[in-house]
Write a protein that holds these residues in place. Structure first.
Motif, PDB file in Angstrom:
ATOM      1  N   MET A 220       0.859  -1.202   0.000  1.00  0.00           N
ATOM      2  CA  MET A 220       0.000   0.000   0.000  1.00  0.00           C
ATOM      3  C   MET A 220       0.883   1.236   0.000  1.00  0.00           C
ATOM      4  O   MET A 220       1.828   1.333   0.779  1.00  0.00           O
ATOM      5  CB  MET A 220      -0.912  -0.003   1.231  1.00  0.00           C
ATOM      6  CG  MET A 220      -1.851   1.188   1.300  1.00  0.00           C
ATOM      7  SD  MET A 220      -2.958   1.030   2.732  1.00  0.00           S
ATOM      8  CE  MET A 220      -3.876   2.542   2.576  1.00  0.00           C
ATOM      9  N   ALA A 221       0.567   2.224  -0.863  1.00  0.00           N
ATOM     10  CA  ALA A 221       1.378   3.436  -0.977  1.00  0.00           C
ATOM     11  C   ALA A 221       1.265   4.282   0.282  1.00  0.00           C
ATOM     12  O   ALA A 221       0.228   4.287   0.958  1.00  0.00           O
ATOM     13  CB  ALA A 221       0.929   4.254  -2.190  1.00  0.00           C
ATOM     14  N   ASN A 222       2.353   4.959   0.584  1.00  0.00           N
ATOM     15  CA  ASN A 222       2.328   5.854   1.732  1.00  0.00           C
ATOM     16  C   ASN A 222       1.351   6.990   1.472  1.00  0.00           C
ATOM     17  O   ASN A 222       1.253   7.504   0.356  1.00  0.00           O
ATOM     18  CB  ASN A 222       3.728   6.430   1.978  1.00  0.00           C
ATOM     19  CG  ASN A 222       4.684   5.369   2.470  1.00  0.00           C
ATOM     20  OD1 ASN A 222       4.275   4.398   3.096  1.00  0.00           O
ATOM     21  ND2 ASN A 222       5.965   5.550   2.164  1.00  0.00           N
ATOM     22  N   LYS A 223       0.640   7.386   2.500  1.00  0.00           N
ATOM     23  CA  LYS A 223      -0.320   8.480   2.363  1.00  0.00           C
ATOM     24  C   LYS A 223       0.438   9.807   2.253  1.00  0.00           C
ATOM     25  O   LYS A 223       1.344  10.087   3.028  1.00  0.00           O
ATOM     26  CB  LYS A 223      -1.258   8.509   3.566  1.00  0.00           C
ATOM     27  CG  LYS A 223      -2.308   9.598   3.504  1.00  0.00           C
ATOM     28  CD  LYS A 223      -3.256   9.480   4.665  1.00  0.00           C
ATOM     29  CE  LYS A 223      -4.245  10.651   4.700  1.00  0.00           C
ATOM     30  NZ  LYS A 223      -5.056  10.713   3.473  1.00  0.00           N
ATOM     31  N   ARG A 224       0.057  10.628   1.300  1.00  0.00           N
ATOM     32  CA  ARG A 224       0.696  11.918   1.106  1.00  0.00           C
ATOM     33  C   ARG A 224       0.116  12.956   2.065  1.00  0.00           C
ATOM     34  O   ARG A 224      -1.059  12.889   2.443  1.00  0.00           O
ATOM     35  CB  ARG A 224       0.474  12.435  -0.316  1.00  0.00           C
ATOM     36  CG  ARG A 224       1.111  11.608  -1.416  1.00  0.00           C
ATOM     37  CD  ARG A 224       0.648  12.151  -2.758  1.00  0.00           C
ATOM     38  NE  ARG A 224       1.098  11.331  -3.856  1.00  0.00           N
ATOM     39  CZ  ARG A 224       2.165  11.581  -4.591  1.00  0.00           C
ATOM     40  NH1 ARG A 224       2.909  12.630  -4.326  1.00  0.00           N
ATOM     41  NH2 ARG A 224       2.495  10.784  -5.584  1.00  0.00           N
ATOM     42  N   ALA A 225       0.945  13.931   2.444  1.00  0.00           N
ATOM     43  CA  ALA A 225       0.430  15.117   3.135  1.00  0.00           C
ATOM     44  C   ALA A 225      -0.335  15.953   2.113  1.00  0.00           C
ATOM     45  O   ALA A 225      -0.056  15.901   0.911  1.00  0.00           O
ATOM     46  CB  ALA A 225       1.584  15.913   3.733  1.00  0.00           C
ATOM     47  N   PRO A 226      -1.335  16.723   2.552  1.00  0.00           N
ATOM     48  CA  PRO A 226      -2.193  17.393   1.566  1.00  0.00           C
ATOM     49  C   PRO A 226      -1.524  18.526   0.791  1.00  0.00           C
ATOM     50  O   PRO A 226      -1.686  18.609  -0.423  1.00  0.00           O
ATOM     51  CB  PRO A 226      -3.372  17.913   2.399  1.00  0.00           C
ATOM     52  CG  PRO A 226      -2.856  17.967   3.799  1.00  0.00           C
ATOM     53  CD  PRO A 226      -1.847  16.874   3.923  1.00  0.00           C
ATOM     54  N   LEU A 227      -0.774  19.391   1.472  1.00  0.00           N
ATOM     55  CA  LEU A 227      -0.406  20.629   0.800  1.00  0.00           C
ATOM     56  C   LEU A 227       0.855  21.248   1.383  1.00  0.00           C
ATOM     57  O   LEU A 227       1.031  21.301   2.593  1.00  0.00           O
ATOM     58  CB  LEU A 227      -1.569  21.644   0.936  1.00  0.00           C
ATOM     59  CG  LEU A 227      -1.455  22.969   0.226  1.00  0.00           C
ATOM     60  CD1 LEU A 227      -1.366  22.771  -1.290  1.00  0.00           C
ATOM     61  CD2 LEU A 227      -2.672  23.836   0.550  1.00  0.00           C
ATOM     62  N   ALA A 228       1.714  21.753   0.483  1.00  0.00           N
ATOM     63  CA  ALA A 228       2.890  22.525   0.889  1.00  0.00           C
ATOM     64  C   ALA A 228       2.955  23.801   0.074  1.00  0.00           C
ATOM     65  O   ALA A 228       2.527  23.849  -1.092  1.00  0.00           O
ATOM     66  CB  ALA A 228       4.169  21.716   0.685  1.00  0.00           C
ATOM     67  N   VAL A 229       3.497  24.855   0.676  1.00  0.00           N
ATOM     68  CA  VAL A 229       3.764  26.122  -0.006  1.00  0.00           C
ATOM     69  C   VAL A 229       5.271  26.296  -0.049  1.00  0.00           C
ATOM     70  O   VAL A 229       5.947  26.171   0.978  1.00  0.00           O
ATOM     71  CB  VAL A 229       3.100  27.316   0.732  1.00  0.00           C
ATOM     72  CG1 VAL A 229       3.501  28.637   0.099  1.00  0.00           C
ATOM     73  CG2 VAL A 229       1.577  27.152   0.732  1.00  0.00           C
ATOM     74  N   TRP A 230       5.792  26.583  -1.221  1.00  0.00           N
ATOM     75  CA  TRP A 230       7.234  26.754  -1.389  1.00  0.00           C
ATOM     76  C   TRP A 230       7.505  28.201  -1.794  1.00  0.00           C
ATOM     77  O   TRP A 230       7.188  28.611  -2.877  1.00  0.00           O
ATOM     78  CB  TRP A 230       7.774  25.783  -2.431  1.00  0.00           C
ATOM     79  CG  TRP A 230       9.277  25.721  -2.501  1.00  0.00           C
ATOM     80  CD1 TRP A 230      10.172  26.401  -1.726  1.00  0.00           C
ATOM     81  CD2 TRP A 230      10.042  24.919  -3.399  1.00  0.00           C
ATOM     82  NE1 TRP A 230      11.454  26.087  -2.090  1.00  0.00           N
ATOM     83  CE2 TRP A 230      11.410  25.165  -3.110  1.00  0.00           C
ATOM     84  CE3 TRP A 230       9.715  24.023  -4.412  1.00  0.00           C
ATOM     85  CZ2 TRP A 230      12.439  24.557  -3.826  1.00  0.00           C
ATOM     86  CZ3 TRP A 230      10.743  23.412  -5.110  1.00  0.00           C
ATOM     87  CH2 TRP A 230      12.098  23.676  -4.814  1.00  0.00           C
ATOM     88  N   GLY A 231       8.075  28.958  -0.867  1.00  0.00           N
ATOM     89  CA  GLY A 231       8.404  30.360  -1.111  1.00  0.00           C
ATOM     90  C   GLY A 231       7.650  31.270  -0.170  1.00  0.00           C
ATOM     91  O   GLY A 231       6.450  31.085   0.071  1.00  0.00           O
ATOM     92  N   PHE A 232       8.354  32.270   0.379  1.00  0.00           N
ATOM     93  CA  PHE A 232       7.740  33.156   1.360  1.00  0.00           C
ATOM     94  C   PHE A 232       7.950  34.624   0.978  1.00  0.00           C
ATOM     95  O   PHE A 232       8.080  35.486   1.811  1.00  0.00           O
ATOM     96  CB  PHE A 232       8.304  32.869   2.762  1.00  0.00           C
ATOM     97  CG  PHE A 232       7.521  33.509   3.877  1.00  0.00           C
ATOM     98  CD1 PHE A 232       6.211  33.140   4.118  1.00  0.00           C
ATOM     99  CD2 PHE A 232       8.104  34.475   4.686  1.00  0.00           C
ATOM    100  CE1 PHE A 232       5.492  33.726   5.152  1.00  0.00           C
ATOM    101  CE2 PHE A 232       7.393  35.068   5.735  1.00  0.00           C
ATOM    102  CZ  PHE A 232       6.080  34.695   5.961  1.00  0.00           C
ATOM    103  N   GLY A 233       7.982  34.874  -0.328  1.00  0.00           N
ATOM    104  CA  GLY A 233       7.902  36.256  -0.781  1.00  0.00           C
ATOM    105  C   GLY A 233       6.465  36.729  -0.690  1.00  0.00           C
ATOM    106  O   GLY A 233       5.606  36.088  -0.056  1.00  0.00           O
ATOM    107  N   ARG A 234       6.159  37.841  -1.351  1.00  0.00           N
ATOM    108  CA  ARG A 234       4.798  38.373  -1.241  1.00  0.00           C
ATOM    109  C   ARG A 234       3.774  37.396  -1.807  1.00  0.00           C
ATOM    110  O   ARG A 234       2.670  37.250  -1.263  1.00  0.00           O
ATOM    111  CB  ARG A 234       4.710  39.722  -1.960  1.00  0.00           C
ATOM    112  CG  ARG A 234       3.386  40.427  -1.721  1.00  0.00           C
ATOM    113  CD  ARG A 234       3.416  41.873  -2.112  1.00  0.00           C
ATOM    114  NE  ARG A 234       2.121  42.494  -1.868  1.00  0.00           N
ATOM    115  CZ  ARG A 234       1.836  43.766  -2.115  1.00  0.00           C
ATOM    116  NH1 ARG A 234       2.780  44.562  -2.607  1.00  0.00           N
ATOM    117  NH2 ARG A 234       0.633  44.259  -1.865  1.00  0.00           N
ATOM    118  N   GLU A 235       4.110  36.722  -2.909  1.00  0.00           N
ATOM    119  CA  GLU A 235       3.199  35.729  -3.476  1.00  0.00           C
ATOM    120  C   GLU A 235       2.974  34.573  -2.500  1.00  0.00           C
ATOM    121  O   GLU A 235       1.843  34.106  -2.317  1.00  0.00           O
ATOM    122  CB  GLU A 235       3.766  35.200  -4.794  1.00  0.00           C
ATOM    123  CG  GLU A 235       3.802  36.214  -5.918  1.00  0.00           C
ATOM    124  CD  GLU A 235       2.549  36.191  -6.764  1.00  0.00           C
ATOM    125  OE1 GLU A 235       1.676  35.346  -6.505  1.00  0.00           O
ATOM    126  OE2 GLU A 235       2.450  37.027  -7.681  1.00  0.00           O
ATOM    127  N   GLY A 236       4.055  34.097  -1.882  1.00  0.00           N
ATOM    128  CA  GLY A 236       3.921  33.004  -0.935  1.00  0.00           C
ATOM    129  C   GLY A 236       3.093  33.381   0.277  1.00  0.00           C
ATOM    130  O   GLY A 236       2.261  32.585   0.750  1.00  0.00           O
TER     131      GLY A 236
END
Length: 453
Positions: free
Chosen positions: A1-17
């Motif tokens: 059985m495949a490992n369960k993925r985490a739902p969401l990550a954000v990469w970058g902490f500029g104004r867009e991030g």
């Protein structure tokens, strides 16, 4: 059985991030799995202020493919290349890569959007469209790459959205009413990996645009967009074009180019693009024409800072390609005494066309600086063009004072990115103004961002 993925990550902490984090945190219940943020170590303290650890996990190591593949979705900032090997591998392993731009388009599918891109001219054209639409009383939003992330306006209401998209963002746009391409040259090879990737990414805007407005003076752009069923032109054979010193619609001369508060024929073409875009959207572009005289030029784009020590100083820090520097130089009279400062971060662009143009008509002086200054100087000298060579921008300003006669002009139009000495072109432009002896307060912000009209 495949490992369960985490739902969401954000990469970058500029104004867009940060805008993406605000958006996501506001829409996730307190019992939802925490988000993960990948940011720099010096950004971690500010990031921790956004949410407690049970809602936001902060990682300061650059994620590898295995780490990224552990998430269902990675929301990346525009500055992180879509061609990063770790991202490509994670995508191949099933991770969806998205962005704040894509989220906004998903949230606002019914918005009337004019999206503007182009190697040069996209910010000025976007601002011109918004300015002219507002002059007609249209409630207009101006956002995107120009300096205001779309997610900061996700709840805003506007009758018309004018969105600037960089080549990093064009593949992230959803379906829209009108795409505008102001110009197309090679740029950002470090992000895109090749000239063909850059061209393809830029032209991806055509795929989501019901109608496409392109610069009719560029043969390569015309060839690459010939198959678009809704293509229209500005400039060249377009209905809005330049002739005999005027902005014209068909045979009607409507506005003298000399009255435009933006120097150069390239900016007059940007005005043609703006007027053609309004007309396509069903607005009365002819009535908007007089408002061109009231447009405020954007900072760092052939921006006259004023006079010091008998010399005029012009900040064109936005110039990050040799073609942009050539366009800036062509806006001056042939007998003008101009010292141009070129050079910066070396992205490997070809300066031979610039050198050939300088061999035909060189300004009063050329000063080469920065990481690629030596390479530019070699190209110029190989073409028989004299130039000066200095280490950095500060030295270039000092040399410009010595080489430029009274009544002359010092133009900082680097034709290269800023990253060898500055974090971005804005920081470079502000430093140039300081070195020249000017107050930087008036040039720190772009007027007109957000919603008004």
């Amino acid at each position: 059985m495949a490992n369960k993925r985490a739902p969401l990550a954000v990469w970058g902490f500029g104004r867009e991030g940060r805008a993406a984090l605000h958006f996501l945190l506001a829409r996730r219940g307190v019992d939802a799995a925490p988000l993960t943020l990948f940011c720099r170590a010096d950004e971690a303290a500010a990031a921790r202020e956004m949410a407690p650890p049970e809602r936001l996990l902060i990682e300061t190591e650059t994620p590898d493919a295995g780490t990224l593949a552990g998430f269902d979705i990675v929301l990346k900032s525009p500055g992180i290349s879509a061609y990063t090997p770790a991202l490509l591998e994670a995508r191949a392993r099933g991770t969806q890569v998205s962005s704040g731009t894509a989220l906004w388009f998903a949230q606002r599918p019914d918005a009337r959007v004019i999206a503007v891109t182009g190697t040069k001219g996209k910010s000025t054209t976007s601002a011109l469209i918004a300015h002219l639409a507002r002059a007609l009383g249209v409630r207009t939003a101006l956002a995107g790459n120009i300096g205001l992330p779309l997610l900061e306006l996700v709840q805003a209401q506007a009758d018309l959205w004018v969105i600037e998209l960089s080549s990093f963002q064009t593949r992230e746009a959803g379906a829209l009413e009108l795409g505008v391409i102001t110009s197309l040259y090679t740029e950002h090879l470090d992000w895109h990996g090749s000239a063909e990737n850059y061209m393809a990414d830029k032209l991806a805007l055509a795929d989501v645009s019901q109608a496409l407005l392109v610069n009719g003076t560029q043969p390569d752009l015309l060839e690459r967009t010939a198959s678009h069923p809704g293509r229209q032109l500005f400039g060249g054979q377009g209905r809005w074009h330049l002739a005999d010193g005027f902005i014209c619609r068909d045979a009607d001369r409507l506005f003298a180019i000399a009255e435009l508060p933006l120097p150069g024929a390239h900016n007059a073409l940007n005005a043609c693009a703006a007027l053609a875009a309004l007309e396509h959207m069903g607005l009365d572009a002819r009535t908007a024409v007089p408002a061109l005289a009231r447009f405020q030029a954007l900072p760092h784009r052939q921006q006259s800072l004023g006079e010091r020590d008998g010399r005029t100083w012009i900040n064109d820090s936005i110039s990050t390609t040799p073609q942009a520097t050539l366009a800036a130089l062509r806006s001056f009279a042939e007998d003008a005494k101009v010292t141009v400062i070129v050079g910066g971060h070396d992205r490997g662009l070809d300066w031979s066309e610039f050198a050939r143009a300088m061999a035909e008509h060189a300004p009063h002086a050329i000063l080469c600086q920065g990481a690629n200054g030596q390479r530019i100087a070699r190209a110029l000298r190989a073409a028989g063009v004299a130039c000066g060579e200095v280490a950095d921008l500060a030295a270039a300003v000092d040399a410009a004072r010595q080489h430029t006669p009274a009544g002359g002009t010092v133009l900082m139009s680097p034709g290269a990115p800023s990253f060898d000495q500055f974090r971005d072109y804005t920081a470079r432009g502000l430093r140039f103004a300081e070195l020249a002896g000017f107050d930087t307060a008036p040039i720190r912000a772009i007027d007109g961002l957000g919603v008004s009209g």
